[in-house]
Design a protein around this motif. Structure first.
Motif, PDB file in Angstrom:
ATOM      1  N   ALA A  35       0.830  -1.206   0.000  1.00 28.74           N
ATOM      2  CA  ALA A  35       0.000   0.000   0.000  1.00 28.74           C
ATOM      3  C   ALA A  35       0.864   1.256   0.000  1.00 28.74           C
ATOM      4  CB  ALA A  35      -0.907  -0.019   1.227  1.00 28.74           C
ATOM      5  N   SER A  61       2.053   8.574  13.859  1.00 27.49           N
ATOM      6  CA  SER A  61       0.942   9.406  13.382  1.00 27.49           C
ATOM      7  C   SER A  61       1.457  10.560  12.534  1.00 27.49           C
ATOM      8  CB  SER A  61       0.129   9.935  14.565  1.00 27.49           C
ATOM      9  OG  SER A  61      -0.468   8.871  15.284  1.00 27.49           O
ATOM     10  N   ALA A  96       2.527   9.221   9.161  1.00 27.08           N
ATOM     11  CA  ALA A  96       1.367   8.894   8.329  1.00 27.08           C
ATOM     12  C   ALA A  96       0.764  10.149   7.724  1.00 27.08           C
ATOM     13  CB  ALA A  96       0.323   8.142   9.168  1.00 27.08           C
ATOM     14  N   LYS A  97       0.659  11.201   8.520  1.00 23.83           N
ATOM     15  CA  LYS A  97       0.081  12.457   8.039  1.00 23.83           C
ATOM     16  C   LYS A  97       0.966  13.090   6.976  1.00 23.83           C
ATOM     17  CE  LYS A  97      -1.717  16.880   9.712  1.00 23.83           C
ATOM     18  NZ  LYS A  97      -1.967  17.734  10.918  1.00 23.83           N
ATOM     19  N   ASN A 151      -0.864   4.892   5.405  1.00 26.01           N
ATOM     20  CA  ASN A 151      -1.697   4.514   6.532  1.00 26.01           C
ATOM     21  C   ASN A 151      -0.861   4.278   7.792  1.00 26.01           C
ATOM     22  OD1 ASN A 151      -2.950   2.078   8.199  1.00 26.01           O
ATOM     23  ND2 ASN A 151      -4.642   3.146   7.209  1.00 26.01           N
ATOM     24  N   ARG A 152      -1.363   4.725   8.951  1.00 25.06           N
ATOM     25  CA  ARG A 152      -0.593   4.615  10.196  1.00 25.06           C
ATOM     26  C   ARG A 152      -0.227   3.171  10.515  1.00 25.06           C
ATOM     27  NH1 ARG A 152      -1.397   3.856  15.686  1.00 25.06           N
ATOM     28  NH2 ARG A 152       0.048   5.044  17.029  1.00 25.06           N
ATOM     29  N   ASN A 153      -1.178   2.245  10.308  1.00 23.80           N
ATOM     30  CA  ASN A 153      -0.874   0.835  10.585  1.00 23.80           C
ATOM     31  C   ASN A 153       0.236   0.318   9.675  1.00 23.80           C
ATOM     32  OD1 ASN A 153      -2.750   0.607  12.642  1.00 23.80           O
ATOM     33  ND2 ASN A 153      -4.388  -0.051  11.277  1.00 23.80           N
ATOM     34  N   THR A 154       0.244   0.817   8.439  1.00 21.61           N
ATOM     35  CA  THR A 154       1.310   0.436   7.501  1.00 21.61           C
ATOM     36  C   THR A 154       2.646   1.000   7.955  1.00 21.61           C
ATOM     37  OG1 THR A 154      -0.270   0.386   5.660  1.00 21.61           O
ATOM     38  CG2 THR A 154       2.065   0.517   5.089  1.00 21.61           C
TER      39      THR A 154
END
Length: 212
Positions: free
Chosen positions: A160, A180, A183-184, A189-192
């Motif tokens: 992803a 976080s 990711a931003k 994605n944060r989980n990624t």
């Protein structure tokens, strides 16, 4: 003042740094500092070329003690491991292993005892390299089997993230940025981001499989 430094190398499928520290403490070591390398190959990358390894070469002084779970944490290349141990011994550093409580130092002046010590160092380094080669061969055999049996599934799920965002995430992780915030900033994605942080080599392998 002399220090006891624990060196931890964490590869993709092995113990965590916390586990290796816990093992050392349970074995009775009083650790002053922990130096860690994450996701770094002990086969292809010399200790002095790793980020944590460079710190060791800068930090270790006479009368210091270097603790490792086993010599394979220093590396899985025979020449690199033997050269590294002998270099630290020349500096007056004592090297101790958590497993089996092995001790390597320059205390003995007896030539026979020194020969036995050097032979043991060579044997343990050779075993580390042999184990790495055996693991690689088993991995290659497993990959070939799965390629033949499940060609359409071999690539797994497409990542992803692309190569550019992967490199951005790694750079920000190394800079100490939070998941976080990364990711931003990157759109990943944060989980990624968390999965990349936990296992960057797996993420790299996924990109390579997909030609990315």
């Amino acid at each position: 003042m002399s220090k006891t430094i624990l060196y931890v190398r964490v590869s993709t499928s092995e113990q965590t740094s916390d586990h290796q520290l816990e093992q050392a403490l349970k074995a009775g070591f009083q650790v002053d500092e922990v130096v860690t390398d994450h996701g770094t190959s002990g086969v292809t990358t010399k200790l002095e070329e790793r980020e944590g390894g460079k710190r060791l070469f800068d930090m270790l002084r006479e009368d210091d003690t270097l603790v490792v779970r086993w010599v394979d944490r220093l590396g899985r290349n025979y020449q690199d491991v033997t050269d590294t141990i002998r270099e630290f011994i020349k500096r007056g550093v004592t090297i101790k292993t958590v497993i089996n409580g092995m001790v390597f130092d320059g205390a003995s002046k007896d030539p026979t005892q020194k020969a036995v010590r050097d032979a043991l160092i060579g044997f343990m380094a050779a075993m580390a390299e042999a184990q790495a080669e055996a693991s690689k061969e088993a991995q290659r055999a497993g990959i070939e089997h799965h390629k033949a049996a499940f060609p359409e599934k071999f690539k797994g799920r497409k990542p992803a993230f692309d190569r550019g965002s992967f490199e951005e995430v790694k750079a920000m992780l190394q800079a100490g940025q939070g998941h976080s915030a990364i990711a931003k900033a990157t759109g990943v994605n944060r989980n990624t981001v968390i999965r990349i942080a936990q296992d960057p080599m797996k993420a790299e392998a996924a990109l390579i499989k997909w030609g990315m």
